[in-house]
Design an enzyme around this catalytic site. Structure first.
Site, short mmCIF file in Angstrom:
data_model
loop_
_atom_site.label_atom_id
_atom_site.label_comp_id
_atom_site.label_asym_id
_atom_site.label_seq_id
_atom_site.Cartn_x
_atom_site.Cartn_y
_atom_site.Cartn_z
N LYS A 270 0.85 -1.20 0.00
CA LYS A 270 0.00 0.00 0.00
C LYS A 270 0.88 1.24 0.00
O LYS A 270 1.68 1.44 0.90
CB LYS A 270 -0.93 0.03 1.21
CG LYS A 270 -1.89 1.23 1.16
CD LYS A 270 -2.91 1.20 2.28
CE LYS A 270 -2.43 1.88 3.54
NZ LYS A 270 -2.46 3.35 3.48
N ASP B 142 -3.28 4.16 -2.33
CA ASP B 142 -4.23 4.73 -1.36
C ASP B 142 -4.16 6.25 -1.43
O ASP B 142 -3.60 6.91 -0.55
CB ASP B 142 -3.87 4.22 0.04
CG ASP B 142 -4.87 4.65 1.09
OD1 ASP B 142 -6.01 5.01 0.72
OD2 ASP B 142 -4.52 4.62 2.29
N LYS C 260 -6.90 8.26 -1.88
CA LYS C 260 -8.15 8.85 -1.35
C LYS C 260 -8.59 10.04 -2.19
O LYS C 260 -8.72 11.16 -1.70
CB LYS C 260 -7.98 9.23 0.12
CG LYS C 260 -7.68 8.04 1.03
CD LYS C 260 -7.76 8.42 2.50
CE LYS C 260 -7.53 7.25 3.43
NZ LYS C 260 -6.16 6.73 3.44
N ASP D 176 -12.65 15.11 -5.34
CA ASP D 176 -12.70 16.40 -6.03
C ASP D 176 -13.97 16.38 -6.87
O ASP D 176 -14.79 15.47 -6.73
CB ASP D 176 -11.43 16.59 -6.87
CG ASP D 176 -11.04 18.06 -7.03
OD1 ASP D 176 -11.95 18.87 -7.34
OD2 ASP D 176 -9.86 18.40 -6.83
N THR E 86 -11.28 7.72 9.97
CA THR E 86 -11.36 7.32 11.37
C THR E 86 -11.04 8.49 12.31
O THR E 86 -11.33 8.44 13.49
CB THR E 86 -10.41 6.15 11.68
OG1 THR E 86 -9.22 6.33 10.93
CG2 THR E 86 -11.04 4.83 11.34
N ARG F 187 2.90 -0.37 10.76
CA ARG F 187 3.96 -0.36 11.76
C ARG F 187 4.26 -1.69 12.45
O ARG F 187 5.44 -1.95 12.75
CB ARG F 187 3.67 0.75 12.78
CG ARG F 187 3.90 2.13 12.17
CD ARG F 187 3.22 3.22 12.94
NE ARG F 187 1.76 3.13 12.83
CZ ARG F 187 0.92 3.97 13.39
NH1 ARG F 187 1.37 4.98 14.12
NH2 ARG F 187 -0.39 3.84 13.22
O1 C5P Z 1 0.90 1.45 10.86
P1 C5P Z 1 -0.53 1.01 10.79
O2 C5P Z 1 -0.72 -0.48 10.76
O3 C5P Z 1 -1.41 1.69 11.81
O4 C5P Z 1 -0.97 1.54 9.34
C1 C5P Z 1 -2.23 1.42 8.86
C2 C5P Z 1 -2.33 2.03 7.48
O5 C5P Z 1 -3.70 2.05 7.14
C3 C5P Z 1 -1.81 3.45 7.36
O6 C5P Z 1 -1.28 3.61 6.05
C4 C5P Z 1 -3.05 4.29 7.53
O7 C5P Z 1 -3.01 5.50 6.85
C5 C5P Z 1 -4.11 3.39 6.91
N1 C5P Z 1 -5.47 3.63 7.37
C6 C5P Z 1 -5.87 3.52 8.71
N2 C5P Z 1 -7.16 3.73 9.08
C7 C5P Z 1 -8.05 4.05 8.15
C8 C5P Z 1 -7.69 4.16 6.81
C9 C5P Z 1 -6.38 3.93 6.46
O8 C5P Z 1 -5.05 3.21 9.56
N3 C5P Z 1 -9.32 4.23 8.51
#
Ligand code: C5P
Length: 231
Positions: free
Chosen positions: A31, A57, A59, A62, A117, A197
């Site tokens: 991603k 991703d 998003k 527009d 979120t 992460r």
């Molecule tokens: O590091 P982590 O596992 O929290 O990353 C989650 C990924 O999913 C990040 O790229 C974050 O921007 C994305 N994301 C999220 N919650 C959402 C939409 C996307 O954590 N509602």
């Protein structure tokens, strides 16, 4: 089976490649978000691999004409998945889908982000937006692990459901408020989970990714045996 997508949240292309290489045998897709795209552009996406492995991703949000133009401009990258905001409403999603359809079967599948979120919302609002987005031509939605069952029931088996906010049991929540485990997301019928992460900040990203992939492989999916392309 639920597939694993690793979120490469970095501006550093060498770092992204190193994470991609380390997780290649356990992750179905990479991603790449706004952070990476703003720094490295389409050339950076190409450097990470062929489109079949790419979840862009971005998003998009527009006016319909502009989003359609952006989708057309992205088609040469052949991303497998592309996000857009359901807040752009039906006309924008229809325009995005019409633009994507020019690529035929190889078109990117469009995922709607219902409500960020970071913004307060309710399950009923998320469900309304998801339904609207699907009726306008989206192929699925990005949703929290807690919404998977309700959205699957509402949208049916063909909808693609992709869940971020995943944390293996015992790992740090970071800034994610309501996480679910890979196992719980798989059991709730996610097509893919997105993990950042817990893999990219692990001492051993390859091992972290393969442990999550093994957890997914050992969890029966409610959609098993229906020949889904989602892995
Ligand atoms: O590091 P982590 O596992 O929290 O990353 C989650 C990924 O999913 C990040 O790229 C974050 O921007 C994305 N994301 C999220 N919650 C959402 C939409 C996307 O954590 N509602």
């Amino acid at each position: 089976m639920t597939g694993l997508i690793v979120a490469l949240d970095t501006t550093d292309i060498a770092q992204a490649r190193s994470w991609a290489d380390a997780t290649a045998s356990s992750c179905e897709m990479l991603k790449l978000g706004l952070e990476f795209f703003a720094a490295n552009g389409p050339g950076g996406v190409r450097a990470l691999g062929n489109g079949e492995k790419i979840f862009l991703d971005l998003k998009l949000h527009d006016i319909p004409n502009t989003v359609a133009g952006a989708v057309r401009a992205l088609l040469p990258l052949r991303p497998r998945l592309l996000t857009l905001h359901a807040a752009g409403e039906a006309a924008m999603i229809r325009a995005a889908r019409a633009a994507a359809d020019a690529a035929g079967d190889a078109r990117p599948r469009l995922l709607a982000v219902t409500v960020l979120t970071s913004i307060e919302s309710t399950l009923s609002e998320i469900m309304l937006r998801a339904e609207m987005a699907m009726a306008a031509g989206a192929d699925g939605v990005v949703c929290s692990g807690h919404e998977l069952r309700a959205l699957r029931e509402l949208l049916g088996d063909d909808a693609l459901l992709v869940a971020p906010g995943i944390r293996p049991a015992g790992s740090a929540a970071d800034d994610q408020a309501r996480t679910v485990t890979p196992r719980a997301a798989a059991a709730a019928g996610a097509d893919w989970i997105v993990v950042g992460r817990p893999i990219t900040r692990a001492d051993n990203p390859a091992q972290a990714a393969s442990a999550i992939a093994a957890e997914l492989a050992s969890t029966p999916s409610p959609l098993e045996g229906e020949g889904r392309g989602g892995g």
